[in-house]
Design a protein around this motif. Structure first.
Motif, PDB file in Angstrom:
ATOM      1  N   THR A  32     -13.583  38.233  -7.930  1.00  0.00           N
ATOM      2  CA  THR A  32     -13.054  39.551  -8.303  1.00  0.00           C
ATOM      3  C   THR A  32     -12.208  39.395  -9.568  1.00  0.00           C
ATOM      4  O   THR A  32     -11.789  38.278  -9.907  1.00  0.00           O
ATOM      5  N   CYS A  75     -13.968  50.008 -11.580  1.00  0.00           N
ATOM      6  CA  CYS A  75     -13.728  49.470 -10.233  1.00  0.00           C
ATOM      7  C   CYS A  75     -13.004  48.126 -10.322  1.00  0.00           C
ATOM      8  O   CYS A  75     -13.505  47.197 -10.969  1.00  0.00           O
ATOM      9  N   ASN A 109     -12.417  46.159  -7.800  1.00  0.00           N
ATOM     10  CA  ASN A 109     -12.909  45.217  -6.785  1.00  0.00           C
ATOM     11  C   ASN A 109     -14.357  44.791  -7.017  1.00  0.00           C
ATOM     12  O   ASN A 109     -15.027  44.293  -6.114  1.00  0.00           O
ATOM     13  N   GLN A 110     -14.834  44.980  -8.234  1.00  0.00           N
ATOM     14  CA  GLN A 110     -16.195  44.554  -8.598  1.00  0.00           C
ATOM     15  C   GLN A 110     -16.301  43.029  -8.445  1.00  0.00           C
ATOM     16  O   GLN A 110     -15.412  42.311  -8.891  1.00  0.00           O
ATOM     17  N   VAL A 111     -17.378  42.555  -7.814  1.00  0.00           N
ATOM     18  CA  VAL A 111     -17.518  41.096  -7.669  1.00  0.00           C
ATOM     19  C   VAL A 111     -18.702  40.566  -8.471  1.00  0.00           C
ATOM     20  O   VAL A 111     -19.690  41.262  -8.674  1.00  0.00           O
ATOM     21  N   ALA A 114      -6.491  46.446  -5.913  1.00  0.00           N
ATOM     22  CA  ALA A 114      -7.335  45.243  -5.778  1.00  0.00           C
ATOM     23  C   ALA A 114      -7.072  44.604  -4.414  1.00  0.00           C
ATOM     24  O   ALA A 114      -5.930  44.547  -3.960  1.00  0.00           O
ATOM     25  N   GLN A 115      -8.140  44.123  -3.761  1.00  0.00           N
ATOM     26  CA  GLN A 115      -7.994  43.482  -2.442  1.00  0.00           C
ATOM     27  C   GLN A 115      -7.265  42.150  -2.606  1.00  0.00           C
ATOM     28  O   GLN A 115      -7.767  41.248  -3.281  1.00  0.00           O
ATOM     29  N   ALA A 150      -9.198  38.933  -1.115  1.00  0.00           N
ATOM     30  CA  ALA A 150     -10.650  38.812  -1.339  1.00  0.00           C
ATOM     31  C   ALA A 150     -11.026  37.335  -1.427  1.00  0.00           C
ATOM     32  O   ALA A 150     -10.238  36.517  -1.893  1.00  0.00           O
TER      33      ALA A 150
END
Length: 268
Positions: free
Chosen positions: A44, A34, A36-38, A66-67, A70
């Motif tokens: 991120t 993933c 976009n894992q935070v 990816a955002q 973010a």
């Protein structure tokens, strides 16, 4: 400890992004990791790559979804981080994927960050794509305040040329107050040439010159300007620039006047 917990929470994607290990990152993405894992701090992998100026990784993450805007726990976006790293390449990539140049932040804007890092190329690029020159950060003031406090003269010149308000105040403190405190004569002169008010008073009732040591070079500089008013041509330049407003250089270049005058008005 809090710091320990921050590191535990980082994923292999964060690690590869931060270190610029693009091959490793590509393999992770292909195997379905993933992007976009935070972390605990809402960081991120894109933040991590941007802060280290890892352009290839930024590219891979964006392409993998990816955002782009973010926010981490401080409210910073990857564009803020790329500006902090001074990486023009990362900044261009993020903008090409639609990163907001004026994200609604409570903290320093991307332009503030570029002024902090001293990258005049980033500053110029952000202004070209519409960065707000008067974005106000409760701690730093405007981007001009930041550039002056850090003594990044090339950034100061780019901001002023683009039409940043030379007398913008943070708790009544102007860029000239900052220039006096860092004892930088070149900076003081540049601000005054662009119409900086030497009589502006901060919240302690002090003028910029009150922050200089008597008979020091900065003190003598202020003394000179107090005794010697600006020339008529200089005053005309400042008021004409004020009239053209923000991004006035584009308008000045189109005026039907001799090229020498255009150069003078553009501080070339």
């Amino acid at each position: 400890s809090y710091v320990g917990c921050f590191w535990v929470e980082r994923t292999p994607v964060h690690e590869a992004a931060q270190r610029g290990e693009s091959l490793q990152l590509q393999q992770l993405i292909e195997s379905g990791a993933c992007v976009n894992q935070v972390t605990v701090d809402s960081i991120t992998p894109l933040h991590a790559a941007s802060l280290q100026g890892q352009a290839r990784c930024v590219q891979l993450l964006l392409a993998a979804g990816a955002q782009v805007d973010a926010r981490n726990i401080d409210g910073s976006t990857p564009l803020c981080d790329a500006c902090a790293s001074g990486s023009i390449e990362c900044v261009k990539l993020l903008l090409s994927y639609g990163a907001k140049v004026n994200p609604p932040l409570y903290t320093a804007s991307p332009l503030h960050e570029a002024c902090m890092s001293g990258s005049s190329e980033c500053v110029r690029l952000l202004i070209d794509v519409g960065a707000n020159l008067e974005a106000h950060d409760c701690h730093f003031g405007t981007p001009l305040h930041v550039a002056c406090a850090r003594e990044h003269l090339d950034c100061v010149k780019v901001l002023l040329n683009a039409g940043a308000n030379v007398n913008a105040a943070k708790l009544h403190e102007t860029a000239l107050h900052h220039a006096a405190k860092v004892k930088n004569v070149d900076l003081i002169e540049m601000l005054i040439e662009f119409g900086g008010n030497i009589y502006a008073r901060d919240n302690r009732g002090k003028k910029p010159s009150d922050y200089t040591w008597s008979s020091s070079a900065p003190a003598k500089c202020f003394e000179y300007y107090e005794k010697t008013p600006l020339t008529l041509s200089q005053l005309c330049r400042v008021s004409l620039r004020k009239a053209t407003g923000v991004r006035g250089l584009e308008k000045i270049a189109k005026l039907n006047i001799p090229p020498r005058l255009i150069d003078y008005l553009s501080y070339n």
